[in-house]
Design a protein around this motif. Structure first.
Motif, PDB file in Angstrom:
ATOM      1  N   TRP A   1       0.832  -1.217   0.000  1.00  0.00           N
ATOM      2  CA  TRP A   1       0.000   0.000   0.000  1.00  0.00           C
ATOM      3  C   TRP A   1       0.863   1.263   0.000  1.00  0.00           C
ATOM      4  CZ3 TRP A   1      -0.349   3.803   3.748  1.00  0.00           C
ATOM      5  CH2 TRP A   1      -1.364   4.755   3.533  1.00  0.00           C
ATOM      6  N   TRP A   2       1.922   1.215   0.875  1.00  0.00           N
ATOM      7  CA  TRP A   2       2.835   2.394   0.952  1.00  0.00           C
ATOM      8  C   TRP A   2       3.583   2.592  -0.349  1.00  0.00           C
ATOM      9  CZ3 TRP A   2       8.206   2.776   0.788  1.00  0.00           C
ATOM     10  CH2 TRP A   2       8.722   4.034   1.128  1.00  0.00           C
ATOM     11  N   LEU A   3       4.076   1.470  -0.929  1.00  0.00           N
ATOM     12  CA  LEU A   3       4.790   1.565  -2.197  1.00  0.00           C
ATOM     13  C   LEU A   3       3.870   2.076  -3.301  1.00  0.00           C
ATOM     14  CD1 LEU A   3       6.948  -1.708  -2.155  1.00  0.00           C
ATOM     15  CD2 LEU A   3       7.746   0.648  -1.854  1.00  0.00           C
ATOM     16  N   ASN A   4       2.642   1.600  -3.285  1.00  0.00           N
ATOM     17  CA  ASN A   4       1.683   2.060  -4.294  1.00  0.00           C
ATOM     18  C   ASN A   4       1.411   3.552  -4.141  1.00  0.00           C
ATOM     19  OD1 ASN A   4      -0.315   1.419  -6.429  1.00  0.00           O
ATOM     20  ND2 ASN A   4      -1.759   2.132  -4.857  1.00  0.00           N
ATOM     21  N   LYS A   5       1.263   3.978  -2.869  1.00  0.00           N
ATOM     22  CA  LYS A   5       1.040   5.402  -2.615  1.00  0.00           C
ATOM     23  C   LYS A   5       2.237   6.229  -3.071  1.00  0.00           C
ATOM     24  CE  LYS A   5      -0.336   8.588   1.048  1.00  0.00           C
ATOM     25  NZ  LYS A   5      -0.645   8.742   2.478  1.00  0.00           N
TER      26      LYS A   5
ATOM     27  N   LYS B   1       2.632   9.141  -5.973  1.00  0.00           N
ATOM     28  CA  LYS B   1       3.268  10.456  -5.772  1.00  0.00           C
ATOM     29  C   LYS B   1       4.382  10.690  -6.788  1.00  0.00           C
ATOM     30  CE  LYS B   1       2.413  10.857  -0.785  1.00  0.00           C
ATOM     31  NZ  LYS B   1       3.084  10.968   0.539  1.00  0.00           N
ATOM     32  N   ILE B   2       5.212   9.658  -6.971  1.00  0.00           N
ATOM     33  CA  ILE B   2       6.327   9.794  -7.916  1.00  0.00           C
ATOM     34  C   ILE B   2       5.797  10.036  -9.325  1.00  0.00           C
ATOM     35  CG2 ILE B   2       8.220   8.532  -9.016  1.00  0.00           C
ATOM     36  CD1 ILE B   2       8.705   7.171  -6.289  1.00  0.00           C
ATOM     37  N   GLU B   3       4.739   9.301  -9.703  1.00  0.00           N
ATOM     38  CA  GLU B   3       4.147   9.486 -11.032  1.00  0.00           C
ATOM     39  C   GLU B   3       3.585  10.899 -11.178  1.00  0.00           C
ATOM     40  OE1 GLU B   3       2.916   8.572 -14.894  1.00  0.00           O
ATOM     41  OE2 GLU B   3       4.359   7.632 -13.519  1.00  0.00           O
TER      42      GLU B   3
ATOM     43  N   ARG C   1       4.645  13.572  -9.527  1.00  0.00           N
ATOM     44  CA  ARG C   1       5.785  14.495  -9.672  1.00  0.00           C
ATOM     45  C   ARG C   1       6.404  14.370 -11.060  1.00  0.00           C
ATOM     46  NH1 ARG C   1       6.883  13.133  -4.078  1.00  0.00           N
ATOM     47  NH2 ARG C   1       8.360  11.515  -4.740  1.00  0.00           N
ATOM     48  N   ARG C   2       6.424  13.124 -11.591  1.00  0.00           N
ATOM     49  CA  ARG C   2       6.981  12.931 -12.927  1.00  0.00           C
ATOM     50  C   ARG C   2       6.158  13.684 -13.973  1.00  0.00           C
ATOM     51  NH1 ARG C   2       6.242  10.408 -17.465  1.00  0.00           N
ATOM     52  NH2 ARG C   2       4.246   9.562 -16.752  1.00  0.00           N
ATOM     53  N   ILE C   3       4.839  13.585 -13.819  1.00  0.00           N
ATOM     54  CA  ILE C   3       3.959  14.287 -14.760  1.00  0.00           C
ATOM     55  C   ILE C   3       4.156  15.794 -14.651  1.00  0.00           C
ATOM     56  CG2 ILE C   3       1.551  14.770 -15.317  1.00  0.00           C
ATOM     57  CD1 ILE C   3       0.910  11.886 -14.497  1.00  0.00           C
ATOM     58  N   GLN C   4       4.248  16.262 -13.375  1.00  0.00           N
ATOM     59  CA  GLN C   4       4.477  17.702 -13.185  1.00  0.00           C
ATOM     60  C   GLN C   4       5.815  18.133 -13.803  1.00  0.00           C
ATOM     61  OE1 GLN C   4       4.140  18.241  -8.934  1.00  0.00           O
ATOM     62  NE2 GLN C   4       1.975  18.882  -9.096  1.00  0.00           N
ATOM     63  N   ALA C   5       6.859  17.318 -13.548  1.00  0.00           N
ATOM     64  CA  ALA C   5       8.178  17.629 -14.100  1.00  0.00           C
ATOM     65  C   ALA C   5       8.148  17.599 -15.627  1.00  0.00           C
ATOM     66  CB  ALA C   5       9.216  16.653 -13.569  1.00  0.00           C
ATOM     67  N   GLN C   6       7.442  16.615 -16.173  1.00  0.00           N
ATOM     68  CA  GLN C   6       7.336  16.507 -17.624  1.00  0.00           C
ATOM     69  C   GLN C   6       6.601  17.711 -18.201  1.00  0.00           C
ATOM     70  OE1 GLN C   6       5.446  12.916 -18.956  1.00  0.00           O
ATOM     71  NE2 GLN C   6       5.747  13.363 -21.120  1.00  0.00           N
ATOM     72  N   ASP C   7       5.486  18.095 -17.544  1.00  0.00           N
ATOM     73  CA  ASP C   7       4.740  19.269 -18.002  1.00  0.00           C
ATOM     74  C   ASP C   7       5.598  20.531 -17.933  1.00  0.00           C
ATOM     75  OD1 ASP C   7       2.569  17.664 -18.452  1.00  0.00           O
ATOM     76  OD2 ASP C   7       1.560  18.167 -16.558  1.00  0.00           O
ATOM     77  N   LYS C   8       6.351  20.646 -16.819  1.00  0.00           N
ATOM     78  CA  LYS C   8       7.240  21.808 -16.670  1.00  0.00           C
ATOM     79  C   LYS C   8       8.320  21.805 -17.738  1.00  0.00           C
ATOM     80  CE  LYS C   8      10.026  24.241 -13.232  1.00  0.00           C
ATOM     81  NZ  LYS C   8      10.545  24.220 -11.850  1.00  0.00           N
ATOM     82  N   TYR C   9       8.869  20.621 -18.003  1.00  0.00           N
ATOM     83  CA  TYR C   9       9.915  20.506 -19.028  1.00  0.00           C
ATOM     84  C   TYR C   9       9.358  20.876 -20.401  1.00  0.00           C
ATOM     85  CZ  TYR C   9      12.954  18.269 -22.445  1.00  0.00           C
ATOM     86  OH  TYR C   9      13.742  18.013 -23.528  1.00  0.00           O
TER      87      TYR C   9
END
Length: 316
Positions: free
Chosen positions: A47-51, A55-57, A59-67
């Protein structure tokens, strides 16, 4: 027995009993509890890993959008810089062409006024030299007689030198140039000056006569005019209309008699008539007996005074 416990398993074939020691029971309970805890812990970890994965996904999407946003902005900035580069390059090319044109124009002016080009000097200094040299020559050409004294050139009937007088028939030295023309054609001053005489002069035979007194000892004479447009004592400018061609005095027909003198010595007007900016230095060799060097120095001093006054004005 207290230290044992029995497990009965029944099926179609009957019942079977299995006896176990209490220690095995405890071990089995602990094992089951361990498995339950292990499964619970594994589920919690999953559950923690999934959570964390979510979060990582995120942040990745946010980073990708920012990039992607930064990439798009960089593309726009690059396009603007490229456009600005083309504009600046165009401006630079135009400036280069203008500088080349101005340099060629400056060289043409230097050739025209007889200044030897010095390409090592800054353009501002070259322009200043051209301006001062032009001013010097312009002053000379305004104050010393030059050019034709008639507004409409219709030829010359008699030149400077010996001739047979058309009226008296006697051989005499002709001290001027006679210009053909019609009565009423304009007569113009060939330099700035003061009207020394304007009136009918019977003794000389020039009829209606104008004498202009110019700077540095030069004097011009205009004879046989039908009409005088200036009076004695007036100041006239080069090119100003001072009278009209006529046939007054000792004359065989309409014409203008024109003379040039320096310190009361008659000079051949022809070199002065031909004198202009394009052949400025030619007169210095064609006309002898005139201290051209000292006259030029006097004009240079006047120009230097003007330059000094302009410099003082710029400082203020």
């Amino acid at each position: 027995m207290k230290d044992q416990f029995t497990i009965t398993i029944s099926d179609v074939h009957g019942s079977r009993n299995f006896s176990f020691n209490q220690l095995v029971r405890k071990f089995a309970l602990f094992f089951i509890l361990f498995i339950i805890l292990l499964l619970a812990g594994g589920a919690g970890v999953i559950w923690w890993l999934n959570k964390e994965t979510v979060k990582i996904e995120h942040r990745r999407i946010q980073a990708q959008d920012k990039y992607l946003s930064m990439l798009e902005k960089n593309k726009q900035d690059y396009a603007l810089l490229k456009s600005e580069k083309h504009r600046l390059q165009g401006d630079l090319d135009n400036k280069s062409k203008q500088i080349q044109f101005l340099d060629q124009t400056l060289q043409g002016l230097e050739d025209l006024i007889g200044v030897k080009p010095d390409e090592e000097l800054p353009v501002q200094d070259r322009v200043k030299i051209v301006q001062l040299t032009t001013l010097e020559k312009q002053i000379m050409l305004e104050d010393i007689p030059n050019g034709r004294p008639v507004g409409k050139f219709q030829g010359v009937s008699s030149s400077f030198g010996w001739r047979i007088h058309p009226v008296t028939g006697q051989r005499e030295f002709h001290r001027g140039i006679d210009y053909r023309g019609q009565i009423g054609d304009p007569v113009v001053a060939t330099a700035n000056g003061t009207v020394e005489y304007a009136g009918y002069h019977k003794k000389s035979g020039y009829g209606n006569l104008i004498i202009l007194d110019h700077k540095d000892g030069f004097r011009t004479l205009y004879g046989h005019m039908s009409k005088l447009l200036v009076k004695t004592g007036e100041y006239v400018h080069k090119g100003e209309r001072i009278g009209e061609i006529g046939s007054t005095g000792l004359s065989s027909g309409p014409h203008l008699h024109y003379e040039v003198s320096f310190v009361q010595r008659k000079l051949n007007p022809a070199p002065f008539v031909d004198w202009r900016l394009q052949n400025y230095d030619l007169i210095f060799t064609r006309v002898k007996g005139v201290p051209w060097g000292s006259l030029s120095q006097a004009v240079q001093k006047r120009v230097q005074e003007v330059e000094k006054q302009l410099s003082l004005r710029d400082v203020k």
